[in-house]
Design a protein around this motif. Structure first.
Motif, PDB file in Angstrom:
ATOM      1  N   THR A 206      85.410  -4.634  71.022  1.00 32.82           N
ATOM      2  CA  THR A 206      84.548  -3.744  70.229  1.00 32.82           C
ATOM      3  C   THR A 206      85.093  -2.319  70.136  1.00 32.82           C
ATOM      4  N   LEU A 207      86.076  -1.986  70.982  1.00 29.62           N
ATOM      5  CA  LEU A 207      86.656  -0.643  70.969  1.00 29.62           C
ATOM      6  C   LEU A 207      88.025  -0.607  70.285  1.00 29.62           C
ATOM      7  N   HIS A 208      88.472  -1.766  69.781  1.00 29.96           N
ATOM      8  CA  HIS A 208      89.759  -1.817  69.079  1.00 29.96           C
ATOM      9  C   HIS A 208      89.639  -1.111  67.735  1.00 29.96           C
ATOM     10  N   ILE A 209      90.581  -0.221  67.444  1.00 26.75           N
ATOM     11  CA  ILE A 209      90.543   0.559  66.214  1.00 26.75           C
ATOM     12  C   ILE A 209      91.486  -0.044  65.186  1.00 26.75           C
ATOM     13  N   GLY A 210      90.901  -0.634  64.151  1.00 27.66           N
ATOM     14  CA  GLY A 210      91.690  -1.142  63.047  1.00 27.66           C
ATOM     15  C   GLY A 210      91.679  -0.157  61.891  1.00 27.66           C
ATOM     16  N   MET A 211      92.304  -0.546  60.786  1.00 28.41           N
ATOM     17  CA  MET A 211      92.295   0.316  59.603  1.00 28.41           C
ATOM     18  C   MET A 211      90.889   0.317  59.000  1.00 28.41           C
ATOM     19  N   PRO A 212      90.264   1.482  58.887  1.00 28.32           N
ATOM     20  CA  PRO A 212      88.889   1.508  58.386  1.00 28.32           C
ATOM     21  C   PRO A 212      88.824   1.309  56.879  1.00 28.32           C
ATOM     22  N   ASP A 213      87.736   0.695  56.460  1.00 29.74           N
ATOM     23  CA  ASP A 213      87.453   0.596  55.034  1.00 29.74           C
ATOM     24  C   ASP A 213      87.140   1.996  54.490  1.00 29.74           C
ATOM     25  N   TRP A 214      87.408   2.223  53.211  1.00 31.75           N
ATOM     26  CA  TRP A 214      87.179   3.560  52.650  1.00 31.75           C
ATOM     27  C   TRP A 214      85.722   3.971  52.753  1.00 31.75           C
ATOM     28  N   THR A 215      84.818   2.990  52.752  1.00 30.13           N
ATOM     29  CA  THR A 215      83.396   3.321  52.837  1.00 30.13           C
ATOM     30  C   THR A 215      83.045   3.915  54.204  1.00 30.13           C
ATOM     31  N   ILE A 216      83.775   3.503  55.245  1.00 26.70           N
ATOM     32  CA  ILE A 216      83.546   4.055  56.580  1.00 26.70           C
ATOM     33  C   ILE A 216      83.946   5.522  56.616  1.00 26.70           C
ATOM     34  N   VAL A 217      85.113   5.826  56.053  1.00 27.00           N
ATOM     35  CA  VAL A 217      85.574   7.212  55.992  1.00 27.00           C
ATOM     36  C   VAL A 217      84.594   8.052  55.175  1.00 27.00           C
ATOM     37  N   ALA A 218      84.114   7.489  54.073  1.00 21.15           N
ATOM     38  CA  ALA A 218      83.171   8.212  53.216  1.00 21.15           C
ATOM     39  C   ALA A 218      81.867   8.488  53.956  1.00 21.15           C
ATOM     40  N   ARG A 219      81.383   7.499  54.700  1.00 21.46           N
ATOM     41  CA  ARG A 219      80.124   7.699  55.427  1.00 21.46           C
ATOM     42  C   ARG A 219      80.277   8.733  56.541  1.00 21.46           C
ATOM     43  N   CYS A 220      81.432   8.735  57.204  1.00 22.73           N
ATOM     44  CA  CYS A 220      81.678   9.760  58.227  1.00 22.73           C
ATOM     45  C   CYS A 220      81.716  11.153  57.596  1.00 22.73           C
ATOM     46  N   ALA A 221      82.324  11.245  56.418  1.00 22.77           N
ATOM     47  CA  ALA A 221      82.373  12.531  55.717  1.00 22.77           C
ATOM     48  C   ALA A 221      80.969  12.974  55.324  1.00 22.77           C
ATOM     49  N   VAL A 222      80.155  12.035  54.869  1.00 23.69           N
ATOM     50  CA  VAL A 222      78.773  12.351  54.501  1.00 23.69           C
ATOM     51  C   VAL A 222      78.013  12.881  55.713  1.00 23.69           C
ATOM     52  N   VAL A 223      78.199  12.226  56.863  1.00 27.16           N
ATOM     53  CA  VAL A 223      77.502  12.658  58.081  1.00 27.16           C
ATOM     54  C   VAL A 223      77.978  14.039  58.513  1.00 27.16           C
ATOM     55  N   ALA A 224      79.284  14.301  58.417  1.00 26.04           N
ATOM     56  CA  ALA A 224      79.812  15.615  58.793  1.00 26.04           C
ATOM     57  C   ALA A 224      79.213  16.714  57.920  1.00 26.04           C
ATOM     58  N   VAL A 225      79.119  16.441  56.619  1.00 21.73           N
ATOM     59  CA  VAL A 225      78.577  17.435  55.695  1.00 21.73           C
ATOM     60  C   VAL A 225      77.071  17.602  55.889  1.00 21.73           C
ATOM     61  N   THR A 226      76.352  16.484  55.963  1.00 24.41           N
ATOM     62  CA  THR A 226      74.890  16.566  56.084  1.00 24.41           C
ATOM     63  C   THR A 226      74.479  17.200  57.408  1.00 24.41           C
TER      64      THR A 226
END
Length: 293
Positions: A206-226
């Motif tokens: 569960t802690l293995h880091i794979g290549m994230p989907d673009w939607t994951i990056v987008a949601r993290c950006a949304v959370v950072a901004v909000t």
């Protein structure tokens, strides 16, 4: 005019705290798609870049400073631990329950302030702390039985937030608000990245880091901004209404988390969890009322 300003301040606060819960719900929606440690690292990396850019545009190169470096590193470590523990907790627990346990942070802060900052304390503060932990035990009892010690993650997050509050008090006035926000975000990144890398090579799936989907990056950006916008709304609220009036509005987060948990994730809390949440709120209101006396 004064009454109108106070009402607008309360509205700003409600919107800000509700937006914070909405951001947490966005993170919870990624459950299973990417590790919580990696999400925390990406969220704070985006936040640090954004705040650094804003600081540069507003104050130039001279705006970047590192007053009281040891305390600043402590703040970065504390927010890193709080974020990692909370992100991991909402993946294994209902959103409202993890949020409710997080509200023990003011009580823990009061105790730590007496110990480390030698601030005056009283019977009411100790009473509020013990009452709050009674609520925590009610919420955690079924979760510990089901999840084991991982159910302690939101409590660890609350303790880390309390440590952050102690650090914030120690550096109060040492720099501009935007510098303080930038420092805590940027200094948290190395700690979170270290945790993410260790988790990746730990062998825990569960802690293995794979290549994230673009939607994951987008949601993290949304959370950072909000999250940044939410903190701005809360700051604006303090310019229109007193901090004492705004303090109870923090519980909008819990109500919002409860509603989002039910509507979006189907997490219906049981009566024990609701009772525990009510006890934590009561202890917080007791502490708030005493502070106004």
């Amino acid at each position: 005019m004064h009454a109108s300003s106070a009402r607008s301040g309360l509205l700003y606060a409600v919107c800000g705290f509700a937006l914070l819960s909405a951001g947490v719900a966005v993170i919870k929606s990624i459950d299973g798609a990417w590790p919580g440690t990696a999400l925390a690292a990406l969220r704070y990396s985006i936040g640090a870049v954004g705040l650094g850019t804003l600081l540069y545009l507003k104050e130039g190169r001279q705006g970047f400073a590192l007053p009281m470096p040891k305390v600043q590193i402590l703040r970065g470590f504390a927010v890193a631990m709080a974020t990692i523990c909370f992100f991991l907790s909402i993946f294994v627990m209902p959103l409202a329950e993890a949020t409710a346990i997080g509200f023990t942070s003011p009580m823990i802060t009061a105790v730590l302030s007496a110990i480390f900052l030698h601030e005056r304390t009283n019977v009411t503060k100790w009473m509020a702390t013990f009452i709050a932990f009674g609520g925590v035990l009610l919420i955690m009892r079924p979760n510990v039985a089901e999840l084991g010690w991982v159910a302690l993650l939101p409590l660890a997050a609350a303790m880390s937030m309390a440590l952050l509050m102690i650090g914030n008090r120690a550096v109060a006035g040492a720099g501009t608000p935007i510098l303080m926000q930038f420092l805590v975000a940027s200094l948290a990144v190395p700690f979170i990245l270290t945790a993410a890398i260790l988790g990746h090579f730990s062998g825990v799936p569960t802690l293995h880091i794979g290549m994230p989907d673009w939607t994951i990056v987008a949601r993290c950006a949304v959370v950072a901004v909000t999250a940044s916008f939410a903190h701005w709304l809360i700051f604006m609220a303090t310019t229109r209404a007193s901090a004492a009036d705004i303090a109870p509005m923090t519980y909008v987060q819990l109500l919002m988390a409860l509603a989002l948990g039910i509507l979006v994730f189907g997490d219906w809390p049981d009566m024990t969890s609701l009772a525990g949440s009510a006890i934590i709120i009561a202890s917080g209101l007791l502490l708030w009322r005493k502070s106004r006396a």
